[in-house]
Scaffold this active site. Structure first.
Site, PDB file in Angstrom:
ATOM      1  N   THR A 341       0.859  -1.061   0.048  1.00 19.86           N
ATOM      2  CA  THR A 341       0.087  -0.006   0.008  1.00 19.86           C
ATOM      3  C   THR A 341       0.824   1.152   0.024  1.00 19.86           C
ATOM      4  O   THR A 341       1.766   1.246   0.732  1.00 19.86           O
ATOM      5  CB  THR A 341      -0.804  -0.016   1.227  1.00 19.86           C
ATOM      6  OG1 THR A 341      -1.821   1.238   1.182  1.00 19.86           O
ATOM      7  CG2 THR A 341      -0.342  -0.098   2.477  1.00 19.86           C
ATOM      8  N   HIS A 394       2.204 -11.528  14.336  1.00 24.69           N
ATOM      9  CA  HIS A 394       3.341 -12.002  15.056  1.00 24.69           C
ATOM     10  C   HIS A 394       3.011 -13.661  15.510  1.00 24.69           C
ATOM     11  O   HIS A 394       3.827 -14.163  16.117  1.00 24.69           O
ATOM     12  CB  HIS A 394       3.409 -11.038  16.227  1.00 24.69           C
ATOM     13  CG  HIS A 394       4.995 -11.220  17.103  1.00 24.69           C
ATOM     14  ND1 HIS A 394       5.866 -12.087  17.070  1.00 24.69           N
ATOM     15  CD2 HIS A 394       5.507 -10.164  17.890  1.00 24.69           C
ATOM     16  CE1 HIS A 394       7.004 -11.827  17.298  1.00 24.69           C
ATOM     17  NE2 HIS A 394       6.643 -10.768  18.003  1.00 24.69           N
TER      18      HIS A 394
END
Length: 423
Positions: A341, A394
């Site tokens: 993006t 994560h």
């Protein structure tokens, strides 16, 4: 009399909103003609007529939320355009013979419409995933009777299955919840405000972004890249590149190729979680975020690793035009493995992009700004610099891998000649 129903659209799309009727009551339509534009949470799609005839009734007006299988209009196969049904021209005795059934039919239709309206109101007050709605239809279960286990109040397929086995208690507080927003709408603001209904796509974007933040262990790491070499290379090659490929050499092809190179070295950034399994993707379908009037969409450049720089630039350009012209199809948006993006096009200096679930990585590009940089020989030079941001999940990706992944992207971008030659 034939019915126009909402057809099966795609496995992940079970509902939408009537955006625009392309025909009006009394119009003659042929089989296969587009009759209505449906706004879904991904793209707008056209619904075609299954039968030829005259559109005699529009049941669902523009702005109505509908689901797969809902009847939205009726077509008289024997009708004449601009007028009433063809049975007007028949003799009076035949009309009298049909009068009672017609009355009964209209009565039944009215009752059905009232029932459908009531059911629709209940259905759309409930927050549920498309898969849960589909499962509820299959089992014949009223979603409003299900108590979700999700802390956000969103009903999921497992809640429906539990309810089908009698393991889910009905919601009791729903009527009270309905009244509270209405009271606050009237008293919340003392000064003038304007209320606008959110589009289905904007509602979906809002829900998905919140879901990602609750479901993923999202973290962002940052770095910066010296754009000197890329800008020099573009300046040297831009004219020959346009002459040879009929497309400009932009920044996105460099970043796409750098991302692919880094993904090959750090495959966990190209994975996703499915139940208790990690799915490592052996393909490189790169999503490129595009801002449109209706919100952010992420069309996908398929097999970007197999395209050269010109191929990447052309594909990004084509998808961008389709997005702006509202011509994207469902297959343009599905199945990406990683997203890029570029907030820099709007002047953003730094941001933390949100993951495009179920992907586990997204790279944020930012504005290029000249800054004084200390070089290896301790001299100070003015260099065009860009901050990079990598958000990652994560649960799959450790901090070490994320940092090294972003460093590898930085290295590839700061030495783009090899990147361009290797393709």
């Amino acid at each position: 009399m034939k019915e126009i129903k909402i057809p099966e659209l795609a496995e992940s799309i079970t509902e939408g909103t009537i955006a625009e009727w392309l025909v009006k009551k009394g119009d003659r339509i042929e089989k296969g003609d587009p009759v209505v534009e449906l706004e879904t949470d991904k793209v707008n799609v056209e619904v075609n007529a299954d039968n030829a005839g005259v559109l005699t009734e529009i049941i669902c007006e523009e702005g109505t939320d509908v689901e797969v299988g809902d009847v939205i209009a009726k077509v008289d196969e024997n009708g004449e355009s601009g007028g009433e049904a063809s049975d007007e021209k028949e003799e009076a005795p035949k009309e009298e013979a049909k009068e009672e059934p017609a009355k009964e039919e209209k009565k039944e239709e009215k009752q059905t419409q009232q029932q459908d309206t009531s059911e629709d109101t209940n259905k759309h007050d409930v927050i549920a995933t498309p898969a849960a709605r589909k499962r509820a239809r299959e089992l014949g279960i009223d979603l409003s009777k299900i108590q979700p286990r999700d802390p956000l109040g969103r009903i999921r397929p497992e809640d429906v299955d539990s309810a089908s086995k009698g393991g889910n208690e009905p919601k009791e507080s729903k009527p009270a919840k309905k009244e509270e927003p209405k009271k606050s709408e009237k008293t919340e603001f003392e000064k003038p405000v304007e209320r606008m209904k959110m589009s289905r796509r904007r509602q979906t974007i809002a829900k998905r972004l919140v879901e990602v933040q609750h479901e993923a262990a999202m973290l962002t790491t940052f770095n910066e890249v010296d754009m000197t070499a890329i800008m020099k290379l573009r300046s040297e090659r831009k004219e020959k590149f346009v002459q040879k490929h009929d497309v400009k050499l932009g920044f996105m092809s460099f970043f796409t190729k750098a991302v692919i190179g880094a993904l090959k070295e750090f495959p966990l950034l190209n994975a996703e979680i499915q139940d208790n399994e990690l799915v490592l993707k052996k393909f490189y379908d790169i999503g490129i975020a595009v801002s449109t009037e209706d919100g952010l969409v992420v069309p996908v450049v398929r097999d970007a690793d197999k395209l050269d720089f010109a191929g990447v630039e052309k594909e990004i350009g084509n998808l961008g035009k389709k997005a702006q012209n509202k011509e994207l199809q469902l297959n343009d948006l599905q199945g990406g493995s990683f997203t890029i993006t570029n907030g820099g096009t709007f002047g953003s200096m730094l941001s933390t992009p949100i993951l495009n679930a179920p992907q586990v990585g997204i790279l944020g590009m930012h504005n290029i700004q000249k800054r004084a940089m200390v070089m290896p020989d301790d001299s100070i030079e003015v260099r065009p610099m860009m901050y990079l941001a990598l958000s990652y999940d994560h649960r799959i990706v450790d901090g070490k891998d994320a940092v090294q992944f972003l460093v590898r992207i930085k290295q590839l971008l700061e030495d783009p000649y090899d990147l361009l030659l290797e393709g």
